[in-house]
Design a protein around this motif. Sequence first.
Motif, PDB file in Angstrom:
ATOM      1  N   SER A  40       0.835  -1.194   0.000  1.00  0.00           N
ATOM      2  CA  SER A  40       0.000   0.000   0.000  1.00  0.00           C
ATOM      3  C   SER A  40       0.877   1.255   0.000  1.00  0.00           C
ATOM      4  O   SER A  40       2.049   1.217   0.368  1.00  0.00           O
ATOM      5  N   VAL A  41       0.286   2.367  -0.429  1.00  0.00           N
ATOM      6  CA  VAL A  41       1.019   3.631  -0.423  1.00  0.00           C
ATOM      7  C   VAL A  41       1.412   3.996   1.013  1.00  0.00           C
ATOM      8  O   VAL A  41       2.519   4.484   1.269  1.00  0.00           O
ATOM      9  N   ALA A  42       0.499   3.772   1.967  1.00  0.00           N
ATOM     10  CA  ALA A  42       0.810   4.069   3.364  1.00  0.00           C
ATOM     11  C   ALA A  42       2.023   3.270   3.840  1.00  0.00           C
ATOM     12  O   ALA A  42       2.901   3.800   4.535  1.00  0.00           O
ATOM     13  N   ALA A  43       2.084   1.994   3.465  1.00  0.00           N
ATOM     14  CA  ALA A  43       3.219   1.167   3.868  1.00  0.00           C
ATOM     15  C   ALA A  43       4.512   1.646   3.208  1.00  0.00           C
ATOM     16  O   ALA A  43       5.582   1.629   3.830  1.00  0.00           O
ATOM     17  N   GLU A  44       4.423   2.066   1.947  1.00  0.00           N
ATOM     18  CA  GLU A  44       5.601   2.634   1.277  1.00  0.00           C
ATOM     19  C   GLU A  44       6.159   3.798   2.092  1.00  0.00           C
ATOM     20  O   GLU A  44       7.370   3.930   2.290  1.00  0.00           O
TER      21      GLU A  44
END
Length: 397
Positions: A162-166
């Motif tokens: 996910s973008v958040a995890a990135e």
Amino acid sequence: MTAGRRADRSESFGEALLGEVLDRAQELPPHLIGPVVADVMERLGGRRPQVLLQDYGQLLLVPLPGDGLTDGEPQMIDDSEAGRCFLDAHPVELPEDDGVRIHLPLLDGGDQVGVMAVTFDSIDDHDRRILRRIAGLVADLLMTKHAYSDLFFGVRRGEPMSVAAEIQWSLLPPLAMIMPRVAVAGILEPAYDVAGDSFDYALNGDVLHVAMIDAMGHGLDAATMATVAIGAYRHARRAGTGLPEIYAFMDRAVAEQFGPEHFVTAQMLQLDTTTGHLQWVNAGHPSPMLVRDHRVALRLTGPTTLPVGFGGLEPQLSEMKLEQGDRLLCFTDGLIEEHETGEEEFGEDQLIDWVNQLDRTGRGIRAVARSLSHTLKRARGGHTTDDATLLLVEWRG
């Protein structure tokens, strides 16, 4: 040596190999690290060289692609000789029909980058010495060059992220640091979808600084808030301020950016690595556990203040003296809470039981942190409805 005579400075075979890599390192493109390793191993008389990188979930060792390197399927960390080398951070030799295959840990400051493997007809102490040094140089190259390329991110990524995890992974320091007086090891779950949890640390002289945070909410909002909180923490820490001042700076930063309805729970610690003197501030975060003699001995309770962003009172410092070998377990509430409808909380008692069991294995802090996180995830049914992050700190004395 006779006065006026210079020591022999001619280049030995081993120095020539290492020197060739060093001479090329500055302008070596990331995708050519593998071919350079393969060339060096061939000149040593080795066959089937591999560089294996840990995936983000810390479950697999994945082969790095490159001309001259051996392909193959990812290897399970918990069920392979390469995995044993990775977990114990020691070389592992395995007799084979055509020789001996040696696995060497790729270590950088105690952080485990992966494993290098190669097969020889036979191995002596000279081979082991040269290979150990080459592995250290390869680990340094991988850590240095990863900022220039997406190659290593792609190899380590076992599923979509996910973008958040990135964002969260880009914030993190190395997952482990092993130094003579102190060691740190952390892990984030779910690795590919973590959002609001993060941690940070820095060893400045004799003082280890540590922070763990949990931003409210999920997804990009939580990741953005965590980014501001960690950025504010680093800014205040690098300015040389104390823990109460660090809290106040983080509090203002989150409040000004996100408003009164948003908050971040936080735990900030400072450890004098020469004396074991520990100080901490708790801003609405779960209290860390002290593990002594392989058992959870107590919780680091004490005065607390409001979470970051709520404008709490100046926090009071808590203090204690650690004993040599003590470990501190810092964690977020997702490690012990289960939020699915109808499900019971995992609970602190189960967490303590597993900590007591796994700390008795005698393995290093990095292996224990990984095993604890994965064991707890299995105990929760293989999933978590919230970020579940842990960080272990060991005072080695």
